[in-house]
Design an enzyme around this catalytic site. Sequence first.
Site, PDB file in Angstrom:
ATOM      1  N   CYS A  45     -46.890  71.250  11.572  1.00 40.00           N
ATOM      2  CA  CYS A  45     -48.343  71.256  11.318  1.00 40.00           C
ATOM      3  C   CYS A  45     -49.078  72.047  12.396  1.00 40.00           C
ATOM      4  O   CYS A  45     -50.044  72.762  12.117  1.00 40.00           O
ATOM      5  CB  CYS A  45     -48.892  69.831  11.267  1.00 40.00           C
ATOM      6  SG  CYS A  45     -48.181  68.830   9.955  1.00 40.00           S
TER       7      CYS A  45
HETATM    8  C1  BEZ Z   1     -44.196  68.535  11.241  1.00 41.63           C
HETATM    9  O1  BEZ Z   1     -45.330  68.950  11.016  1.00 41.63           O
HETATM   10  O2  BEZ Z   1     -43.469  69.057  12.057  1.00 41.63           O
HETATM   11  C2  BEZ Z   1     -43.648  67.397  10.469  1.00 41.63           C
HETATM   12  C3  BEZ Z   1     -44.480  66.403  10.017  1.00 41.63           C
HETATM   13  C4  BEZ Z   1     -43.952  65.327   9.337  1.00 41.63           C
HETATM   14  C5  BEZ Z   1     -42.589  65.273   9.099  1.00 41.63           C
HETATM   15  C6  BEZ Z   1     -41.761  66.296   9.515  1.00 41.63           C
HETATM   16  C7  BEZ Z   1     -42.292  67.363  10.213  1.00 41.63           C
END
Ligand code: BEZ
Length: 210
Positions: A45
């Site tokens: 994210c």
């Molecule tokens: C991420 O944004 O890295 C992420 C968020 C939730 C689960 C897995 C990865």
Amino acid sequence: MSIKLGDTAPDFTQESTVGPISFHSWAGDQWVVLFSHPKDYTPVCTTELGMLAKLKAEFDRRGVKVIGLSVDGLPEHAGWSKDIEETQGVALNFPLLADSDRKVSDLYGMIHPNADNTMTVRSVFIIGPDKNVKLMLTYPASTGRNFVELLRVIDSLQLTAKYKVATPVDWKQGEDCIILPSVPNDEADSLFPIGYKTIKPYLRTTPQPA
Ligand code: BEZ
């Protein structure tokens, strides 16, 4: 409620990093990208929001407003924004909805309980100036999206909203388009005076209308 292409994008009021937002009036008569990300302070994210902030001028140029969402609150958004600026080299320049009560996530079906019951998936809704949903994408949490592809799709959506054309595989701005099969040849003659190529009766290409 399950949203389908062509539906009116549901309206809502929710807190955001720029204050409370009433969605339809915030959107005005512009195109909108409404997207969810699973969680603040997560790595994928962080890279996604940094990239969107870097591409913001490209969305602006197309008259598209961008707005993000997760089920985190305003304090998390504020703290994480600093990390995004530090690690991605760009400050957030679009609002993030703080949907901790899941009002918008539930309205738009952004939580897929069999994938994860607590976080939103990576949803994208592109909404036209008429407030109708033009495109939906759903990615899992583990796969970051390609926002340059989103710009390509917006170019296609804006072109095909204006002219009786469709865009072929991998089409990019400036490349030939396809005349809609519903347009008979005599109408195509007047709509596309620059001319068109008939490869098959159902496959006619023309330079991109101006
Ligand atoms: C991420 O944004 O890295 C992420 C968020 C939730 C689960 C897995 C990865």
